[in-house]
Design an enzyme around this catalytic site. Structure first.
Site, PDB file in Angstrom:
ATOM      1  N   HIS A 155      -9.490  -4.875  11.465  1.00  0.00           N
ATOM      2  CA  HIS A 155     -10.234  -4.733  10.206  1.00  0.00           C
ATOM      3  C   HIS A 155     -11.551  -3.996  10.403  1.00  0.00           C
ATOM      4  CE1 HIS A 155      -7.373  -7.714   8.794  1.00  0.00           C
ATOM      5  NE2 HIS A 155      -7.845  -7.605   7.573  1.00  0.00           N
ATOM      6  N   GLU A 164       0.815  -1.229   0.000  1.00  0.00           N
ATOM      7  CA  GLU A 164       0.000   0.000   0.000  1.00  0.00           C
ATOM      8  C   GLU A 164       0.843   1.271   0.000  1.00  0.00           C
ATOM      9  OE1 GLU A 164      -0.683  -2.588   1.984  1.00  0.00           O
ATOM     10  OE2 GLU A 164      -2.722  -3.181   1.414  1.00  0.00           O
TER      11      GLU A 164
END
Lengths: 329, 459
Positions: free
Chosen positions: B262, B193
């Protein structure tokens, strides 16, 4: 580094040598003046001088073509001058004035020129490396045969995002030249104290990226290496790494007490390996210029730098309304 | 000509220092780069170099002197054969460093409390003309349509992210895009990322219009430096020369049973940053209209989606080119007793609460902010001036939440209209637990919203 060996190429013209001399001298005198203005309180915050490293940018700019892009870290004054940005605009940015390249809102570390394809000027160590690959990504997307010079230091070479970028740049064959300006110190930490393997130009091997080590105190060697790298990139063969061995004479920033290296080490570099003295010798030995010719150039450069400093002092501070502009396009 | 050597500033914060030691004496020749003195700053002892060459004519400040102000003359440098008396008289240092006066500010000042002000003119115009044909569509389909339409419209728009291509999208948002647009414009990245976000931002600085898909916004934390420091600040730092037209999108907030790493709502994080725009749609029509606007915007846009909403169906107008402007809230339900303000998945609980409240005879006005930067304050304030009560609803953590910010804004701009404190319904101040019962407790519920409304309506 060992003593100087002559690298004068027979194909280096007198005009080229004089141009390199002039450009490197401009950077040095400009930086000396910046240091002076900092001491007077006219430049604030962080100010990282490029003195000693001039041959790196001048050599690589000599290998670039119109339209090629460049991006670097916060030690960026030399890169801007070498790509043709106006010393007045750069100095006025250092003093935080309206006439600066970013209207005084960026400062020493954050300057840009769309016109000269200079994409900053980035204050976060290593962040410019993926950004540089992104510039190259855009060129590949547009198929316009341009290349990008992404400069970073030996310190940034230990950032994780550099290797994420190496992977994608190789995978996607991006036309980017990773220029590692190895001045041997990451702020105050010597390379041997921070880096497990010293040969930074081999750091791309795991990704299939070729690299070479270059004598960064020899502008002709830098230019020749730059031309090899550019040829590979422009031919669509993907990225290339140049580890350019250089040395900064001054501290990391203006507030660096420099206790991590000896005075003698710095002095030895200055005396034996100085990049500007090297070209000066080539010019004199080759009878391309006389002492007087070079003195004339010195005077011209001094005038340019003094004019830049005057402009940077006279230019007003940005209007207060500038606080609220350029936040959104 | 004689020149004065001034006490230098040797750090960003130095105002004065100690002249610890002179390394030259009067009569010495000095060259550029030679160390003249050691100076103790607030940070360290520094060596002070000469910038000019000459002869030390006179030393004005003796070594050992403490508290020497920056810019005080400390020595005089003369040329060969020149007297130190030729030095110009010491001038106050300030005169050399004082910049010319700047023009006075015309900047927006923080708004003063204006209790007597009339209600602001809220834009309640419909998002599409009356009578427009509608079709039922999931949020997922709406997002895909928005991307496909904008990619057809502009070759500079491309999609980059993990599994966006061959896999057809981890959540199937990009299904079919690789087939239509090919590998040049639908780019599968490695799991990296930080790196691919930086590459995308760089390409935007060079003129492309990337859409970066984060598999979830939790992973964007790896890349947040590039989002904030590179994408959001470059336009300002370059004095308007170059910015980053880029969209960062992907699911945000809790899904179901995926645990602490998450399940976080980043709305308040990104909404704090000048230079970013932040969108968090609830309905499919908003998802489509706002994503198209985001892709056309010249600024970096954070587009926060929600996995649970992807499969929900809504009516979407069948218009050739349907966009929704940023900074315009949508009033889902008119009401008179309390204003409920929410966005994204929070709208599910809010609308549910409004139904329950209606059954008990409490009329709630429901506002979906849709964009969190810019925020449509006018619609919120106009509503609060009507209902005199407000409850905010969001899934994120309670400290420094969007609701906290709205509470402060309402207090400043509509204090005299409030009949009760503004209450903020948020997720709980805990990392998201995995156990089903605990997860339920950590999330906001419509019952909590109902309870808050009863509190502010004193029922």
């Amino acid at each position: 580094m060992a003593g100087r060996k002559s690298t004068a190429k027979s194909n280096t013209s007198k005009d080229d040598l004089l141009a390199y001399y002039r450009e490197m001298l401009l950077i040095r005198r400009f930086e000396e003046k910046a240091g002076q203005l900092y001491g007077m309180g006219l430049i604030g915050g962080f100010c990282h001088l490029y003195i000693g490293q001039e041959a790196v940018v001048v050599g690589l700019e000599a290998a670039a073509e119109e339209g090629d892009k460049r991006i670097t870290s916060y030690r960026d004054h030399g890169h801007m001058l070498a790509c043709g940005m106006d010393p007045k605009g750069v100095m006025a940015e250092l003093t935080g004035r309206e006439g600066g390249y970013s209207k005084g809102k960026g400062g020493s570390m954050h300057m840009f020129s769309k016109e000269k394809h200079f994409y900053g000027g980035h204050g976060i160590v290593g962040a410019q490396v993926p950004l540089g690959a992104g510039l190259a990504f855009a060129d590949k997307y547009k198929d316009n045969k341009r290349v990008t010079f992404a400069y970073f230091g030996d310190g940034a070479a230990n950032q994780g995002q550099v290797y994420e970028t190496f992977n994608m740049a190789a995978l996607w064959k991006l036309p980017v030249i990773f220029v590692i300006e190895n001045n041997q110190y990451a702020m105050g930490t010597a390379q041997r104290r921070s880096t497990s393997t010293p040969d930074l130009h081999t750091r791309g091997e795991a990704f299939g990226i070729s690299g070479e080590v270059v004598d960064g105190m020899d502008v002709l060697a830098v230019k020749a290496a730059g031309e090899r790298a550019v040829a590979q990139c422009r031919a669509g063969q993907g990225p290339y790494i140049l580890e350019v061995m250089t040395y900064r004479y001054r501290g990391h920033s203006m507030s660096d007490p420099a206790k991590y290296r000896t005075r003698e080490e710095v002095q030895k570099m200055r005396e034996e390996r100085d990049a500007i003295e090297h070209v000066r010798e080539l010019l004199l030995q080759g009878k391309h210029a006389s002492d007087d010719d070079l003195k004339t150039i010195d005077r011209e450069i001094k005038a340019v730098v003094n004019a830049a400093a005057e402009f940077a002092k006279e230019s007003p501070e940005p209007a207060e309304a500038e606080l609220w502009t350029d936040i959104y396009a | 000509m004689a020149t004065e050597i001034l006490m230098p500033a040797l750090s960003p914060t130095m105002e004065e220092g100690k002249l610890a030691k002179w390394l030259v004496k009067e009569g010495d020749s000095v060259s550029s780069g030679q160390i003249l003195a050691e100076i103790e700053t607030d940070k360290a002892t520094m060596e002070f170099e000469a910038v000019d060459e000459g002869i030390v004519g006179r030393i004005l400040v003796a070594e050992g002197t403490e508290g020497v102000k920056v810019n005080t003359p400390i020595a005089v440098l003369v040329e060969e054969g020149e007297s130190a008396d030729a030095a110009p008289a010491a001038t106050p240092a300030a005169s050399t460093s004082a910049p010319p006066a700047a023009t006075p500010a015309k900047a927006p000042a923080p708004a003063a409390a204006a209790p007597a002000a009339p209600a602001p003119a809220a834009d309640r115009s419909p998002d599409w003309p009356e009578g427009t044909a509608m079709k039922t569509m999931t949020v997922r389909e709406a997002l895909r349509e928005a991307m496909a339409e904008e990619m057809r419209r502009d070759d500079d728009v491309y999609l980059m992210g993990e599994e966006v291509g061959e896999y057809q999208g981890a959540y199937k948002i990009s299904q079919g895009l690789l087939d239509e647009f090919g590998e040049r414009r639908v780019i599968d990245t490695p799991i990296t990322e930080h790196g691919f976000t930086g590459i995308a931002v760089g390409s935007a600085m060079a003129g492309l219009r990337p859409i970066v898909e984060f598999m979830t916004f939790n992973f964007a934390m790896q890349a947040i430096d590039q989002i904030i420091n590179s994408a959001a600040k470059t336009l300002y730092m370059s004095g308007g020369q170059m910015g980053a037209p880029i969209v960062f999108r992907g699911p945000n907030g809790a899904a179901a049973r995926v645990g602490a790493q998450h399940s976080q709502d980043y709305a308040a994080w990104y909404a704090q940053i000048p230079g970013l725009k932040v969108v968090q749609p609830y309905s499919a029509a908003d998802a489509k209209g706002l994503l198209k606007t985001a892709i056309r915007d010249a600024n970096p846009v954070i587009f926060l989606e929600n996995e649970i909403l992807y499969g929900r169906s809504f009516e979407v107008p069948e218009l050739e080119d349907f966009t929704i402007p940023f900074g315009k809230a949508r009033v889902w339900r008119e009401g008179s007793d309390v204003t409920l303000v929410s966005f994204g998945i929070g709208m599910v609980h809010t609308l549910e609460a409004a139904d329950k409240l209606a059954a008990e005879g409490i009329s709630a006005e429901v506002i979906d902010l849709r964009t969190l930067r810019p925020i449509d304050y006018d619609t919120v304030i106009a509503s609060v001036m009507k209902t005199n009560r407000c409850v905010t609803v969001e899934e994120g953590f309670p400290v420094c939440s969007i609701g906290n910010h709205l509470s402060a804004y309402i207090m400043t701009h509509a204090f005299d209209h409030l009949d009760a404190p503004v209450l903020n319904c948020t997720g709980k101040d805990v990392p998201m637990p995995y156990a089903a019962n605990l997860e339920k407790l950590a999330l906001i519920t419509s019952d909590e919203v109902v309870a808050a409304v009863k509190q502010v309506t004193y029922r």
